[in-house]
Write a protein that holds these residues in place. Structure first.
Motif, PDB file in Angstrom:
ATOM      1  N   UNK A 202       0.823  -1.205   0.000  1.00  0.00           N
ATOM      2  CA  UNK A 202       0.000   0.000   0.000  1.00  0.00           C
ATOM      3  C   UNK A 202       0.858   1.257   0.000  1.00  0.00           C
ATOM      4  N   UNK A 203       1.903   1.238   0.813  1.00  0.00           N
ATOM      5  CA  UNK A 203       2.776   2.411   0.916  1.00  0.00           C
ATOM      6  C   UNK A 203       3.696   2.556  -0.290  1.00  0.00           C
ATOM      7  N   UNK A 204       4.190   1.421  -0.800  1.00  0.00           N
ATOM      8  CA  UNK A 204       5.160   1.463  -1.887  1.00  0.00           C
ATOM      9  C   UNK A 204       4.533   1.507  -3.266  1.00  0.00           C
ATOM     10  N   UNK A 205       3.597   0.580  -3.529  1.00  0.00           N
ATOM     11  CA  UNK A 205       3.000   0.506  -4.864  1.00  0.00           C
ATOM     12  C   UNK A 205       1.960   1.591  -5.096  1.00  0.00           C
ATOM     13  N   UNK A 206       1.324   2.057  -4.030  1.00  0.00           N
ATOM     14  CA  UNK A 206       0.224   2.993  -4.200  1.00  0.00           C
ATOM     15  C   UNK A 206       0.557   4.411  -3.748  1.00  0.00           C
ATOM     16  N   UNK A 207       0.885   4.586  -2.477  1.00  0.00           N
ATOM     17  CA  UNK A 207       1.100   5.965  -2.026  1.00  0.00           C
ATOM     18  C   UNK A 207       2.321   6.598  -2.686  1.00  0.00           C
ATOM     19  N   UNK A 208       3.464   5.960  -2.584  1.00  0.00           N
ATOM     20  CA  UNK A 208       4.687   6.556  -3.136  1.00  0.00           C
ATOM     21  C   UNK A 208       4.592   6.773  -4.641  1.00  0.00           C
ATOM     22  N   UNK A 209       3.892   5.888  -5.337  1.00  0.00           N
ATOM     23  CA  UNK A 209       3.837   6.007  -6.798  1.00  0.00           C
ATOM     24  C   UNK A 209       3.037   7.218  -7.262  1.00  0.00           C
ATOM     25  N   UNK A 210       2.292   7.847  -6.354  1.00  0.00           N
ATOM     26  CA  UNK A 210       1.640   9.103  -6.707  1.00  0.00           C
ATOM     27  C   UNK A 210       2.692  10.135  -7.086  1.00  0.00           C
ATOM     28  N   UNK A 211       3.878  10.016  -6.486  1.00  0.00           N
ATOM     29  CA  UNK A 211       4.994  10.897  -6.855  1.00  0.00           C
ATOM     30  C   UNK A 211       5.254  10.852  -8.355  1.00  0.00           C
ATOM     31  N   UNK A 212       5.214   9.666  -8.927  1.00  0.00           N
ATOM     32  CA  UNK A 212       5.499   9.510 -10.352  1.00  0.00           C
ATOM     33  C   UNK A 212       4.323  10.000 -11.199  1.00  0.00           C
ATOM     34  N   UNK A 213       3.118   9.570 -10.836  1.00  0.00           N
ATOM     35  CA  UNK A 213       1.941   9.900 -11.636  1.00  0.00           C
ATOM     36  C   UNK A 213       1.671  11.397 -11.676  1.00  0.00           C
ATOM     37  N   UNK A 214       1.975  12.091 -10.580  1.00  0.00           N
ATOM     38  CA  UNK A 214       1.666  13.518 -10.507  1.00  0.00           C
ATOM     39  C   UNK A 214       2.730  14.413 -11.148  1.00  0.00           C
ATOM     40  N   UNK A 400       1.172   0.829 -12.969  1.00  0.00           N
ATOM     41  CA  UNK A 400       1.040  -0.631 -12.899  1.00  0.00           C
ATOM     42  C   UNK A 400       2.250  -1.395 -13.410  1.00  0.00           C
ATOM     43  N   UNK A 401       3.202  -0.719 -14.037  1.00  0.00           N
ATOM     44  CA  UNK A 401       4.338  -1.444 -14.621  1.00  0.00           C
ATOM     45  C   UNK A 401       5.657  -1.075 -13.963  1.00  0.00           C
ATOM     46  N   UNK A 402       5.598  -0.725 -12.691  1.00  0.00           N
ATOM     47  CA  UNK A 402       6.822  -0.482 -11.939  1.00  0.00           C
ATOM     48  C   UNK A 402       7.569  -1.800 -11.747  1.00  0.00           C
ATOM     49  N   UNK A 403       8.862  -1.768 -11.451  1.00  0.00           N
ATOM     50  CA  UNK A 403       9.609  -3.013 -11.240  1.00  0.00           C
ATOM     51  C   UNK A 403       8.936  -3.887 -10.180  1.00  0.00           C
ATOM     52  N   UNK A 404       8.997  -5.210 -10.325  1.00  0.00           N
ATOM     53  CA  UNK A 404       8.281  -6.117  -9.418  1.00  0.00           C
ATOM     54  C   UNK A 404       8.635  -5.952  -7.951  1.00  0.00           C
ATOM     55  N   UNK A 405       9.849  -5.527  -7.655  1.00  0.00           N
ATOM     56  CA  UNK A 405      10.244  -5.406  -6.251  1.00  0.00           C
ATOM     57  C   UNK A 405      10.082  -3.979  -5.717  1.00  0.00           C
ATOM     58  N   UNK A 406       9.482  -3.094  -6.521  1.00  0.00           N
ATOM     59  CA  UNK A 406       9.312  -1.710  -6.087  1.00  0.00           C
ATOM     60  C   UNK A 406       8.485  -1.641  -4.815  1.00  0.00           C
ATOM     61  N   UNK A 407       7.362  -2.358  -4.813  1.00  0.00           N
ATOM     62  CA  UNK A 407       6.466  -2.250  -3.666  1.00  0.00           C
ATOM     63  C   UNK A 407       7.072  -2.826  -2.397  1.00  0.00           C
ATOM     64  N   UNK A 408       7.877  -3.872  -2.526  1.00  0.00           N
ATOM     65  CA  UNK A 408       8.449  -4.473  -1.326  1.00  0.00           C
ATOM     66  C   UNK A 408       9.639  -3.667  -0.802  1.00  0.00           C
ATOM     67  N   UNK A 409      10.520  -3.255  -1.701  1.00  0.00           N
ATOM     68  CA  UNK A 409      11.719  -2.549  -1.249  1.00  0.00           C
ATOM     69  C   UNK A 409      11.421  -1.108  -0.837  1.00  0.00           C
ATOM     70  N   UNK A 410      10.733  -0.363  -1.690  1.00  0.00           N
ATOM     71  CA  UNK A 410      10.438   1.015  -1.322  1.00  0.00           C
ATOM     72  C   UNK A 410       9.249   1.086  -0.370  1.00  0.00           C
ATOM     73  N   UNK A 411       8.417   0.046  -0.364  1.00  0.00           N
ATOM     74  CA  UNK A 411       7.387  -0.044   0.669  1.00  0.00           C
ATOM     75  C   UNK A 411       8.024  -0.163   2.039  1.00  0.00           C
ATOM     76  N   UNK A 412       9.119  -0.922   2.113  1.00  0.00           N
ATOM     77  CA  UNK A 412       9.853  -1.041   3.381  1.00  0.00           C
ATOM     78  C   UNK A 412      10.461   0.297   3.784  1.00  0.00           C
ATOM     79  N   UNK A 413      10.928   1.052   2.798  1.00  0.00           N
ATOM     80  CA  UNK A 413      11.475   2.382   3.092  1.00  0.00           C
ATOM     81  C   UNK A 413      10.374   3.305   3.619  1.00  0.00           C
TER      82      UNK A 413
END
Length: 439
Positions: A202-214, A400-413
């Motif tokens: 939720x934090x990595x794939x969704x919230x942080x990715x708003x940075x890119x979309x916006x 939806x096409x971010x690297x597969x480990x984006x949500x786990x690694x940056x979600x952890x951050x």
């Protein structure tokens, strides 16, 4: 995916369309295989990576078998916290690949040598424009677009009506200050403002990715931004959108019901809090409706507001929510028989073209379908809210096409930032280092 085209087609498909389903492409392979399954019992499996609809998918499988007695569908859940890519990869390695695998868009191409070519299937012609982009590899459609989804700040209207002393207007919140005012008004009633679910996805794939979309209305500019991140050319410390989003996140942290122990809540806490009206807002997507509904005893109203990144209501992103096709289903061609492949095709056809399958998809699974022939109107309030954003053209790119480990690694951050274990400088360092090392 071009947001403007997707918006037009989604609106056409799900709001105004009166078309009956008919495609122009034949599904000869599916027909011959379906004939085979008509006289021979076969069992197929579906790896489900949307844990929140596990029970509903099992019900859909039973309904399909009732209408197709010779085909049994077993729905296998991906373990909580395990990426779909990891789960499917391990199943292939053990020689037990699922007949159908539900994956994130960015994972589809990795299975191009293992998934069946579905280009001749009838539903390919009926897919909304742009829905097959991530599923098309080397000119072949190798996956079925399962769900259109969106996310943002879910609100419980009854809680907000009480806080505002009247009819709450979600469109009135287009700035950070307006959002914080809403939080404070909710808290003044005795309820809590917000639940921040701390799952890495939720934090990595969704919230942080708003940075890119916006970053831009132009998808090409968003893609360029990600390319620049990989090249180490982006200075996030001086990026207006990133800092604006994190300023909003800092404000949200102050009003988080679990701010004293922010990493402790599970996913299940969110729908209970918002459904019972114990909080006014929850950052999540429309996939959560089946769980919210379980706790909503008052038949309440719910919807989305965007996550504002500034105090200028005209800034891009302050009026929109991310919307896109988020899940695809591929059919294995290496470890499942021709009969199983045919049965899987029949199951997907059933979802798109049978009245029972459509009802299951829209009304039981609460899925916004990616097919223009399906004219059923979603009844759940979160899907309806998404369609309002689609109609108005206020949608952002769902990354939806971010690297597969984006949500786990940056979600952890993001989890560390949420818990105060790193500051913004530390977060920036981890984000920039991650992108510099993306292969």
């Amino acid at each position: 995916m071009k947001r403007k085209i997707l918006s037009i087609m989604l609106t056409f498909a799900l709001v105004f369309s009166l078309m009956a389903g008919c495609g122009t492409k034949s599904s000869n392979n599916g027909e011959s295989n379906s004939t085979a399954t008509a006289t021979k019992s076969v069992k197929i499996t579906l790896l489900n990576s949307k844990g929140e609809i596990q029970a509903q998918l099992e019900d859909a499988a039973k309904a399909f078998t009732k209408e197709n007695p010779n085909i049994t569908v077993e729905v296998i859940p991906a373990a909580a916290g395990q990426s779909p890519f990891e789960k499917v990869t391990s199943m292939y390695a053990s020689g037990n690949a699922p007949t159908m695998a539900m994956l994130d868009p960015g994972d589809i191409a990795k299975f191009k040598d293992k998934f069946l070519d579905l280009s001749s299937e009838k539903w390919v012609s009926d897919a909304i424009d742009g829905a097959l982009n991530a599923a098309t590899v080397d000119g072949k459609v190798i996956a079925f677009p399962f769900a259109v989804e969106g996310y943002g700040l879910i609100y419980n209207k009854a809680v907000l009506d009480k806080a505002y002393g009247g009819n709450f207007d979600p469109s009135s919140i287009k700035t950070r200050d307006a959002l914080e005012e809403a939080f404070k008004k909710v808290e003044a009633t005795g309820a809590k403002a917000l639940e921040i679910s701390p799952m890495d996805w939720s934090l990595g794939a969704h919230f942080l990715s708003i940075t890119y979309a916006d970053q831009s209305k132009d998808p090409a500019q968003v893609a360029q931004f990600l390319s620049d991140l990989k090249a180490g050319k982006v200075d996030l410390a001086n990026n207006k959108v990133f800092n604006g989003l994190m300023d909003t996140f800092d404000m949200m942290k102050k009003h988080n019901i679990d701010k004293n122990d922010p990493l402790s809540p599970t996913y299940d806490r969110g729908p209970e809090l918002i459904g019972k009206g114990e909080v006014g807002f929850w950052f999540m997507g429309n996939w959560a409706w089946p769980q919210i509904k379980e706790f909503d005893t008052a038949n309440g109203q719910y919807g989305f507001i965007p996550v504002p990144i500034s105090n200028s209501q005209d800034d891009y992103g302050n009026s929109g929510i991310p919307v896109g096709v988020t899940k695809f289903i591929g059919i294995d061609k290496t470890q499942n028989s021709a009969e199983q492949q045919g049965a899987a095709k029949k199951f997907l056809d059933w979802l798109v073209y049978s009245s029972t399958g459509q009802d299951m998809l829209v009304n039981k699974l609460n899925i916004i379908p990616a097919f223009k022939n399906i004219t059923l109107q979603p009844q759940d309030p979160l899907a309806k809210s998404i369609l309002q954003y689609v109609k108005s053209g206020n949608t952002l790119e769902f990354m939806t096409t971010l690297p597969p480990d984006h949500w786990s690694k940056l979600g952890a951050s993001m989890q560390k930032y949420l818990a105060g274990k790193i500051d913004r400088k530390g977060l920036i360092n981890e984000i920039e280092n991650y992108w510099k090392n993306v292969q």
